[in-house]
Design an enzyme around this catalytic site. Structure first.
Site, PDB file in Angstrom:
ATOM      1  N   ILE A  17       0.813  -1.220   0.000  1.00  0.00           N
ATOM      2  CA  ILE A  17       0.000   0.000   0.000  1.00  0.00           C
ATOM      3  C   ILE A  17       0.842   1.264   0.000  1.00  0.00           C
ATOM      4  CG2 ILE A  17      -2.005  -1.063   1.088  1.00  0.00           C
ATOM      5  CD1 ILE A  17      -1.071   0.020   3.767  1.00  0.00           C
ATOM      6  N   GLY A  20       8.590   3.499  -0.136  1.00  0.00           N
ATOM      7  CA  GLY A  20       9.578   4.557   0.002  1.00  0.00           C
ATOM      8  C   GLY A  20      10.915   4.032  -0.473  1.00  0.00           C
ATOM      9  N   ALA A  23      11.895   1.603   2.663  1.00  0.00           N
ATOM     10  CA  ALA A  23      10.985   0.581   3.165  1.00  0.00           C
ATOM     11  C   ALA A  23       9.740   0.492   2.300  1.00  0.00           C
ATOM     12  CB  ALA A  23      10.596   0.885   4.619  1.00  0.00           C
ATOM     13  N   VAL A  25       5.472  -0.538   2.653  1.00  0.00           N
ATOM     14  CA  VAL A  25       4.388  -0.669   3.627  1.00  0.00           C
ATOM     15  C   VAL A  25       3.320  -1.580   3.043  1.00  0.00           C
ATOM     16  CG1 VAL A  25       2.668   0.521   5.026  1.00  0.00           C
ATOM     17  CG2 VAL A  25       4.854   1.620   4.549  1.00  0.00           C
ATOM     18  N   LYS A  40       5.470  -1.968   8.023  1.00  0.00           N
ATOM     19  CA  LYS A  40       6.576  -1.330   7.289  1.00  0.00           C
ATOM     20  C   LYS A  40       7.774  -2.276   7.351  1.00  0.00           C
ATOM     21  CE  LYS A  40       7.444   3.113   7.636  1.00  0.00           C
ATOM     22  NZ  LYS A  40       7.492   3.604   6.254  1.00  0.00           N
ATOM     23  N   ASP A 143      10.985  15.418   9.014  1.00  0.00           N
ATOM     24  CA  ASP A 143      10.398  15.337   7.677  1.00  0.00           C
ATOM     25  C   ASP A 143       8.895  15.592   7.724  1.00  0.00           C
ATOM     26  OD1 ASP A 143      10.393  15.033   4.945  1.00  0.00           O
ATOM     27  OD2 ASP A 143      10.312  12.851   4.973  1.00  0.00           O
TER      28      ASP A 143
END
Length: 624
Positions: A17, A20, A23, A25, A40, A143
């Site tokens: 879903i 990055g 990682a 998810v 994750k 971030d």
């Protein structure tokens, strides 16, 4: 190397879903607790890199330490052993998180339209609530951006990815280091762009950038590349939000501009301060933020100037941004191409100006090259000093780290660093003992001019204290336990209670695990060591045994007493107990009593009772 279908013999891994650079998810299912989760998982191609593995583990620990309604919860962290293509065992860490149904703020802004002011304020207040908690716990997000802010189906705000530095993504939107994202350029604080150590105020700058975009539909700076945008964060003042969206009131405009101040000491110093001003602005009340004109481009330009070069009397090169991220550098404070009217042409001073301009151009190229270097070699995440102009700068002083120092120790450390000590406002802290240093303005580690004033804030203690469970303690033990959390023992009352030995605490007010103000007193009731003897008369043996146990007494020997009344069989003989009913005796006293045992009568009925009781009249008749 494939991701196992089930992790930890518990979590079923479902559809991907999110992805990055560091990682992935997946939708997941917790078979033990029967709930949907988000998992994750460190990318398999990075699981063999010790640097990424260590970072992911560190991030998992940081995220799991946070528990706040405005932060996406982390339920579990663990590692699964998988095998590489060469058959080598590789640890694959993963984080099990709360699955939030909703949408990100990024999707809310994808059409470039601003959101209503009230909704923008509500979203940012939720973010600030999360940051206030995380900063208090010592975790800086680094971030904050619309993609990391979730809005649930019922309108609640959830902030994601605390303490996590992402990896490779859109080069126009992120600043990278060795294939890992360390911040998103549109929301990057100036100190992050310069490669300096970040602190809580860096998150507040990013939050201000999010607020700006919510109100205007666009981020405060736009450029052709991440480096161009980062350069604007360092050198260029943003256009006031009200100049883009005319319905923005002045009070909110002022809050936005203060949150985007280039220098940390000019911004809000903590999330609570930011939230208070923003809510006041939303209500139309007065705010602490200065006028918008304070942050005009000219003012921002002057704020970025460095002190004059020794021996020249000429200003060091400073950025003169043009709003696009491609600004020029001027060594004198004037735009390139102007001339000194007093010399009128190609004079010695004009040549000197051109020489300085050439130097300025060289310096800006070096500065941009430095930013690019930081973006590709890790300068944005670590405490590396800015690679911008450093030659010929006057000496600076570093604000020392004062955490957990007393006031006298902090004063000595500040003065030894060539700075002026001043006491700031005390702030609450759940981690730093009352009276010890918590933070400073400017922040610890900041480079400042010698002789600058450093305002040090000291801990006023925790905002609230959880009352410990004192049950079973002596008063001395309870006093020490309360002292350890900043509370004191109050009244001590003796009670006859069978649950505890003499002088042990039975109950307390307030109750255990409740929260109270620091310095509050806790009243306790201690066992007197005496208990009240129950009346056992008429009880069965088992009932009497239970009654004595409940009263904190022991049952002793039982004596039988015969009864011819069958209804009394097996019951305690009233008045036979060794300790009188309703009297007070020492806890665990042995009580004996008698029990009725039924036995039928053994005496026969006398025979001829009818003749023996004949009437006198009948007897007299017989003798006549």
């Amino acid at each position: 190397m494939d991701i196992p279908r089930v992790l930890g013999n518990r979590y079923e891994v479902g559809d991907l879903i999110g992805r990055g650079g560091m990682a992935e998810v997946h939708l997941g299912y917790d078979t033990r607790l029967s709930r949907t989760v988000a998992i994750k998982i460190l990318r398999s191609d990075m699981a063999q890199d010790a640097t990424f593995l260590a970072r992911f583990r560190r991030e998992a620990q940081s995220a799991a330490a946070l528990n706040h309604p405005s932060i996406v919860s982390v339920y579990d962290t663990a590692e699964e052993t998988v095998y590489s293509s060469t058959g080598e065992e590789v640890p694959l860490p993963y984080i099990v998180m709360e699955y939030v149904k909703g949408r990100t703020v990024a999707s809310l802004l994808e059409n470039g339209d601003p959101v209503p002011i009230a909704e923008a304020v509500q979203i940012v207040v939720g973010v600030l609530n999360a940051l206030e908690y995380s900063h208090r716990e010592g975790i800086i997000h680094r971030d904050i951006k619309p993609g990391n802010i979730m809005l649930t189906m019922d309108g609640k705000v959830k902030v994601m990815d605390f303490g996590i530095a992402r990896a490779v993504a859109d080069s126009a939107a992120t600043v990278t280091q060795t294939n890992s994202v360390v911040g998103t350029a549109q929301y990057l604080s100036p100190e992050q762009a310069r490669g300096e150590v970040v602190d809580a105020r860096s998150d507040l700058y990013s939050t201000g950038a999010v607020l700006y975009e919510l109100l205007t539909g666009r981020p405060p700076f736009i450029g052709d590349s991440a480096v161009a945008v980062a350069y604007q964060h360092v050198s260029t003042a943003p256009t006031p939000a009200s100049a883009i969206a005319s319905d923005i009131p002045d009070s909110i405009d002022r809050v936005v501009m203060k949150s985007l101040a280039k220098h940390r000491e000019d911004r809000y110093q903590n999330a609570a301060e930011f939230r208070t001003d923003l809510l006041a602005a939303a209500r139309g009340e007065g705010v602490e933020a200065p006028a918008v004109t304070t942050w005009t481009p000219a003012a921002a330009f002057a704020a970025t100037q460095v002190q004059t070069m020794p021996g020249t009397g000429t200003g060091t090169a400073v950025p003169a941004g043009n709003g696009t991220g491609t600004g020029t550098m001027s060594a004198t404070g004037t735009q390139p191409g102007t001339e000194d009217a007093s010399t009128g042409g190609r004079t010695k001073r004009s040549r000197k100006r051109r020489w300085l301009l050439t130097l300025a151009i060289i310096l800006i190229v070096a500065a941009i090259a430095g930013i690019v270097w930081m973006a590709t070699s890790g300068g944005f995440e670590g405490p590396t000093p800015s690679p911008s102009v450093t030659s010929s700068e006057p000496a600076t002083a570093t604000v020392p780290t004062l955490t957990n120092m007393s006031e006298s120790q902090a004063r000595t450390a500040v003065e030894n660093a060539g700075l002026i000590f001043a006491r700031g406002t005390d702030i609450s802290s759940n981690t730093v003992e009352k009276g010890l240093a918590v933070s400073s303005n400017p922040a610890f580690g900041t480079e400042v001019q010698p002789g600058s004033t450093v305002r040090v804030s000291f801990s006023s203690g925790p905002e609230s204290v959880q009352v410990p469970d004192l049950t079973g303690m002596t008063t001395a033990q309870a006093s020490q336990a309360l002292q350890n959390v900043g509370l004191i023992i109050g009244s001590v009352t003796n009670v006859d209670d069978p649950s505890q030995d003499k002088d042990r605490i039975v109950t307390q007010t307030p109750e255990a695990d409740s929260t109270v103000d620091p310095g509050s007193s806790v009243n306790v009731q201690i066992a007197s060591g005496l208990v009240v003897v129950p009346d056992l008369g008429g009880m069965t043996e088992s009932e009497a045994s239970q009654a004595l146990s409940d009263a904190g007494l022991l049952m002793g020997a039982i004596s039988d007493k015969t009864t011819t009344n069958k209804a009394q069989d097996g019951t305690v003989v009233p008045g036979s107990q060794s300790a009188s009913a309703n009297s007070s005796v020492v806890r665990k006293t042995v009580v004996t009593f008698d029990i009725y045992r039924y036995q039928a009568s053994s005496t026969p009925e006398p025979s001829g009772s009818t003749a023996a009781t004949s009437t006198p009249t009948a007897t007299a008749s017989a003798t006549r």
